[in-house]
Every structure is written in C-alpha cells, then in structure tokens.
Design an enzyme around this catalytic site. Structure first.
Site, mmCIF file in Angstrom:
data_model
loop_
_atom_site.group_PDB
_atom_site.id
_atom_site.type_symbol
_atom_site.label_atom_id
_atom_site.label_comp_id
_atom_site.label_asym_id
_atom_site.label_seq_id
_atom_site.Cartn_x
_atom_site.Cartn_y
_atom_site.Cartn_z
ATOM 1 N N LEU A 14 36.172 42.913 43.602
ATOM 2 C CA LEU A 14 35.193 42.842 42.511
ATOM 3 C C LEU A 14 33.818 43.228 43.048
ATOM 4 O O LEU A 14 32.936 42.400 43.197
ATOM 5 C CB LEU A 14 35.195 41.424 41.936
ATOM 6 N N HIS A 15 33.636 44.498 43.353
ATOM 7 C CA HIS A 15 32.364 44.975 43.910
ATOM 8 C C HIS A 15 31.363 45.237 42.788
ATOM 9 O O HIS A 15 31.671 45.040 41.609
ATOM 10 C CB HIS A 15 32.603 46.229 44.761
ATOM 11 N N ALA A 16 30.182 45.700 43.154
ATOM 12 C CA ALA A 16 29.082 45.784 42.192
ATOM 13 C C ALA A 16 29.417 46.595 40.943
ATOM 14 O O ALA A 16 29.248 46.122 39.819
ATOM 15 C CB ALA A 16 27.843 46.347 42.886
ATOM 16 N N GLU A 87 39.609 52.638 38.907
ATOM 17 C CA GLU A 87 39.445 53.221 40.251
ATOM 18 C C GLU A 87 40.802 53.511 40.885
ATOM 19 O O GLU A 87 41.823 53.172 40.316
ATOM 20 C CB GLU A 87 38.707 52.249 41.168
#
Lengths: 88, 318
Positions: A14-16, A87
C-alpha cells in the site's frame, strides 16, 4: 455495516500512489469506510491515515463500510485491492 | 461515531526489554538469563515483604517483585534450608522477575533458585523508594494501552483539542488556520492515543509526524513551512470537537449549559458538536471553545451565569 478481509497482493504494497487511488475511490461514496490492520484502523478517505497502516505485500487488511452505499463501496474497494491497484 | 471500532492495544514487554527501557532504575542481570523472554504486562511493582515470611496469599505473579533491605536482613537470619523453604514457592510461581535494590548482595540460595527456575534476578544500586518510582513510571509509559483515532489534534492556547468529523469537512484546513495563528499541530488525519492513568495523550504516528494533507495541495511538511514552533510532539487531550455539516444538525446546543462528554478507552473527555456552515470561521470558534474550557476550569461558567441572571430578571418582573 458490511466488512471483508482482503490481502494486499501488489508488489509494492500500500504505497503512496496506491493509497491515493484507494482514498479517492473511497471519497466517491457516502458511507463511512475504514481500512484496518491488526493494530491500526484508519479512515479509508484519509491519505495520511491509510499511509500510516504501512501495509506491505501479503498483509491482510479489513475493509468495513457503513452507510447508504456500503455494499457498493465495499465491493469497489475490494476490487481495487484485488486488481493490485491496476499495477504489475 | 463508530465507537464500536475502538481497537485498543495493550502492550507487554519482555524482561530483556524492561532492563533497557527503564534505564533510570540502573538494572543489571545477576542470574536467570534464560527467563529474559518472560513477559511483563502490568505497571505495578510488589515488594515481597511478608510473602517471604510464609504469607504468600497476596502475591501477584505478573508484577515486578522487589527485594529490599528488610527482606534481605530477614533472609540472612535463616538457615540455608529455611531460606530455600521461604523462597522456593515464589520462584515456582514463574514470576516475571525479581529485583534486589540498594545493590545488596543476593543470598546464594536466591541465585541458585533463579538459575534453576530460569527466573531473571536483577539488581539495582538505588534505594527501594527510587527503584519503585522509576520502575512504575517507566512501565506506565511503555505499557500504556493505546488506540488510533481519525481526526486532527491541535494545541490551542495549551488546550489539546481533538477535532473529529467526516472526511472533507475541513479539519485539516481548520488546523492550518490555527497554525497560522501560532497554535501548534500535534497530528493530522490519524492520532495515536495512549492512556496513562486517567489521561489521554495524543501524538502523531512516526510516519506522518509534522505532515498534513490539504485537498488540492497534497501532503505538506508543517515544520519546514512554518518552523518547529508550529509542531508539538504530544499533547494531553482536553476537549473533543465534532465538526458536522450544519444541515445534519437536528438540534444545536443554543445555551451551552449541559456538559457533554465522549469516552475514549474509558476516559471521559468534554465534547462539543460544532455545526460547519459557510460564514462560520471554525478556527475562531475553536479558539473560543478552548478559552471557554480554560474559564470553566477556573470555575467560570458563562452560560450558566447568564441563565441565572436571566432567571433573576424574570422574578423581578413579577
């Protein structure tokens, strides 16, 4: 109130940018939506809250929604996470 | 809103962590190294006292146990066999650890039992009074239960104001207004709240500390933009302000004579519900709410005084 557990499966966790997608999606619904790990429960419409979870790949998170469009919002968010935020 | 979701964590530490985290007590390990993984989850200590004289009814095994001058002097009067008889029941209980104060030499039997039962035996050069104080303070700190809340915590005139309310109601924007007026931000969006005794202390999670999100601008760094004085590491929570869209209010408090409270981890905090509408400057209102709380603490209840005055006026009209 509806809820569902889901695994974060995209490589970066859960990146930016992923968190921003999630927060924007949650913001489209009227329900109160939360996303939580074992320790922290964050408002799914708050970017800093979601980033604080620091949920890496293979972390199990719980999505809870309560409000007029709780079912749709839960489904939409689960979809986004299961589709790895669009992604890899 | 959503009090049912309060997720409280009760931390515990191992004796090994205890040795380093309560550094003021200057603890060292004498024996029982294999028991360093034992857990401590209560911040209270127990002095062994009468327990070693054969009165073990009130022993709380989960606490940190202390042995001071009195206990050592008593033990030294016993024969080796009697010492074992007095101490063995305590060590057999799997207590977390035992601390000898004042740097007193540990009786051989005690060291032997500590090794046999893998009970960490610790020593402090300080006097019992200080050891109790430092251990209690230190453990209260590291063992404080904590939870996370969605909201913004700001120090307004020294009053810790926790703003809550749905997303995009304007909490962060209000906090920004307050920072511009020289108040201090503690945490935006998510607040880590720990309970120490009967007070709640809020701080930002490490990762978001000093950061704020503003719609359209993204994540900004408050200390770089406004300087270090715009931030505060942690703050006791004194007041909860619920921001709500004005149209959602069925009945707004027009007098302010009823004190309302909200509970976080069982601690009651005064709360107010504030309608948000155009033309209402929320930062202004929060400054007034904070000042009003300070007045109340001095025993000055403006709303009640006014109501009494008006009632007197009514009496004289008759």
């Amino acid at each position: 109130m509806v809820e569902k557990d889901v695994m974060i499966t995209n490589k970066l966790g859960l990146h930016a940018r992923a968190a921003a997608k999630l927060v924007n999606l949650a913001g489209k619904f009227h329900s109160h939506i939360t996303i939580s790990t074992e320790q922290i429960c964050a408002d799914a419409k708050s970017i800093l809250g979601v980033l604080t979870l620091a949920a890496g790949k293979d972390t199990m998170v719980k999505i809870e929604a309560e409000g007029p469009d709780e079912k749709e919002s839960l489904e939409a968010i689960i979809d986004l996470i299961e589709n790895k935020f669009g992604e890899d | 809103m959503n009090n049912s979701q309060e997720k409280v964590t009760y931390p515990s530490i191992t004796v090994e962590q205890f040795l380093t985290s309560v550094s003021k007590a200057e603890l060292t390990l004498l024996a029982g190294e294999k028991g360093l993984h034992r857990k401590i989850d209560r911040p209270r200590v127990q002095k062994l006292g009468l327990i070693i004289a054969g009165f073990p009814e009130f022993i709380h095994k989960e606490r940190v146990h202390l042995v001071g001058n009195t206990e050592i002097a008593y033990l030294n009067r016993l024969t080796p066999k009697e010492k074992i008889k007095s101490l063995k029941p305590i060590f057999d209980l799997e207590i977390s650890c035992l601390v000898i104060t004042k740097g007193l030499p540990a009786p051989q039997e005690m060291i032997k039992l500590a090794k046999e039962t893998d009970t960490p035996l610790l020593s402090s050069p300080l006097r019992t009074t200080f050891v109790i104080q430092y251990i209690t303070e230190g453990l209260q700190d590291v063992l404080a239960p904590f939870t996370h809340k969605h909201g913004v915590l700001v120090d307004v005139f020294g009053v810790g104001v926790l703003m809550k309310g749905g997303s995009s109601i304007g909490k962060s924007e209000t906090a920004l207004d307050l920072i511009v007026r020289k108040h201090r931000l503690v945490s935006d969006d998510i607040i880590e709240i720990r309970k120490k005794g009967e007070i709640l202390i809020g701080k930002a999670p490490d990762i978001t500390m000093g950061r704020m999100e503003l719609r359209g601008l993204g994540i900004i760094n408050i200390s770089e933009l406004f300087g270090i004085v715009a931030l505060r590491d942690e703050k006791i929570i004194d007041l909860i302000v619920n921001l709500q869209p004005a149209e959602q209010f069925s009945e707004v408090d027009r007098l302010g004579i009823d004190e309302k409270y909200e509970e976080i981890m069982g601690v009651k905090i005064p709360s107010i519900n504030l309608p948000v509408a155009s033309g209402r400057n929320i930062a202004n209102l929060l400054e007034i709410a904070a000042s009003n709380l300070l007045l109340k603490r001095k025993g000055k209840y403006s709303a009640q005084e006014f109501v009494i005055k008006q009632r007197d006026r009514l009496k004289h009209r008759k």
